[in-house]
Write an enzyme that holds these catalytic residues in place. Structure first.
Site, PDB file in Angstrom:
ATOM      1  N   LEU A  21       0.828  -1.207   0.000  1.00 53.42           N
ATOM      2  CA  LEU A  21       0.000   0.000   0.000  1.00 53.42           C
ATOM      3  C   LEU A  21       0.861   1.255   0.000  1.00 53.42           C
ATOM      4  CD1 LEU A  21      -2.559   1.807   0.563  1.00 53.42           C
ATOM      5  CD2 LEU A  21      -2.193   1.301   2.994  1.00 53.42           C
ATOM      6  N   SER A  22       0.502   2.249  -0.811  1.00 55.17           N
ATOM      7  CA  SER A  22       1.067   3.595  -0.764  1.00 55.17           C
ATOM      8  C   SER A  22       2.584   3.547  -0.947  1.00 55.17           C
ATOM      9  CB  SER A  22       0.645   4.264   0.541  1.00 55.17           C
ATOM     10  OG  SER A  22       0.933   5.635   0.538  1.00 55.17           O
ATOM     11  N   ALA A  23       3.373   3.991   0.041  1.00 55.34           N
ATOM     12  CA  ALA A  23       4.822   3.865  -0.078  1.00 55.34           C
ATOM     13  C   ALA A  23       5.216   2.397  -0.208  1.00 55.34           C
ATOM     14  CB  ALA A  23       5.513   4.494   1.129  1.00 55.34           C
TER      15      ALA A  23
END
Length: 386
Positions: free
Chosen positions: A146-148
């Site tokens: 997720l995300s980073a």
């Protein structure tokens, strides 16, 4: 040169993407992997292996978002729970504060995003140890984040493509689009960076690998104001070029109320899929109630009536098929590449022009060392400077 106010706005925005949040009541089902090579990225490794797991089972690598722990992301997404019922192992690399104050994987740091160095090599070493310790089938290794953690998933797929059968990038970014903090800001907003063949070339040059290539699943909310939806399109473009696939999807359907586009290979295999989750902001889509429920809603673990964890595992062939969750209504229109090109602008800071604070700063000379001090303080708060 950007104005100081714009720089601070962007720092605040980057801190938001690097702060998916942490659930306060989290059950930790994970065990520490004590030793795994020389660990040049100084990461922690955690894992879950179901009791009595047979030799030759699959392995899923799961990368958390910023400010999260491995246990928190596992609790929200339900990966270890699914591993118990579907019989596969889970490896969860974990960032430490000595590397990044906000516990973000350093997806834009050159020293951590190249084959054979930094955090990327540490994750590769963890995988090798899991294969050795638990007799994992090396043809059945997958990765998601997720995300980073999604951006770091892109890093791993590009730098070690021979390791992975497939990957799933949730609210992330393509590989090789940022090598500095200002570039990271711009790419999150959907500004600048390589495109088209240049994006695909970044992957081809990352390892020297000539194929076969991993399959790629991309998940993104249409209302994500933190990482622009255009990044989902860029990830698809990056891997379409690698797989040599056409611009338009070969199939579009509705799955649990959300659009799924698929690009098939020449022999009919699904090579790339894109889920666009209608009305969802920044986070991982889960299904917290009803049939197919899995995981727990919380900060950036968003109950949208669809379990990305289950669907990703099913696409990889390591979980049981869904029961009538997919519909293909007549007349549904594929989402065209141009529809990912919009940019989600960041809201202005509270001290924008017109506020009392902004008015009070006008007309005053500011010493260079004071400016540097403010910027460095903001960088530290954002977890981008030690």
């Amino acid at each position: 040169m950007r104005k100081l106010s714009d720089t601070l706005t962007r720092l605040s925005a980057l801190r938001a993407v690097h702060s998916p949040g942490q659930a306060t009541d989290v059950s930790d089902r994970l065990t520490d992997l004590a030793s795994f090579g020389n660990n040049p990225g100084a990461l922690r490794a955690r894992f879950h292996v179901p009791d009595g797991l047979a030799p030759g089972s699959p392995l899923v690598v799961v990368l958390h978002g910023c400010t999260q722990s491995a246990a928190a992301y596992d609790h929200g997404s339900g990966w270890s729970t699914l591993a118990d019922s579907s019989r596969f192992a889970v490896l969860l690399p974990e960032q430490v504060r000595a590397n990044n104050a906000n516990l973000c994987f350093n997806w834009f740091e050159p020293g951590d995003t190249k084959r054979g160095s930094g955090e990327a090599l540490s994750i590769r070493q963890m995988i090798a140890q899991m294969v050795k310790d638990h007799a994992i089938d090396e043809r059945l290794i997958f990765i998601t984040g997720l995300s980073a953690g999604g951006a770091m998933t892109s890093v791993m797929l590009a730098t070690y493509p021979e390791v992975f059968a497939g990957g799933a990038i949730v609210a992330g970014l393509p590989y090789g689009v940022a090598e500095s903090v200002p570039q990271a800001f711009d790419r999150m907003r959907g500004h600048g960076g390589p495109s088209g063949q240049a994006l695909s070339q970044r992957v081809r040059e990352a390892s020297g690998h000539a194929g076969p290539w991993p399959t790629v699943s991309v998940w993104h909310g249409t209302a994500d104001a933190t990482v622009s939806l255009s990044n989902a399109g860029a990830i698809v473009d990056q891997w379409r070029g690698v797989h040599q696939l056409p611009a338009s999807p070969t199939q579009t359907s509705i799955v649990d109320g959300h659009r799924r586009n698929v690009w098939h290979g020449p022999e009919g295999q699904e090579r790339i899929e894109l889920f666009t989750i209608d009305g969802m902001g920044h986070g991982t889509p889960i299904r917290a109630s009803g049939m197919d429920r899995l995981g727990h809603a919380g900060p950036f673990m968003l109950d949208k009536g669809i379990s990305s964890t289950r669907h990703i595992a099913r696409a990889w062939g390591i979980a049981s098929p869904a029961e009538a969750t997919t519909a293909s209504p007549a007349g549904i229109r594929p989402l065209e590449p141009a529809e990912f090109a919009h940019t989600s602008e960041m809201p202005p800071p509270a001290s924008a022009s017109g506020s009392r604070q902004a008015e009070g700063m006008r007309g005053y000379a500011v010493r260079p060392d004071a400016i540097r001090s403010v910027i460095e303080s903001a960088l530290r708060q954002a977890g981008l400077m030690k």
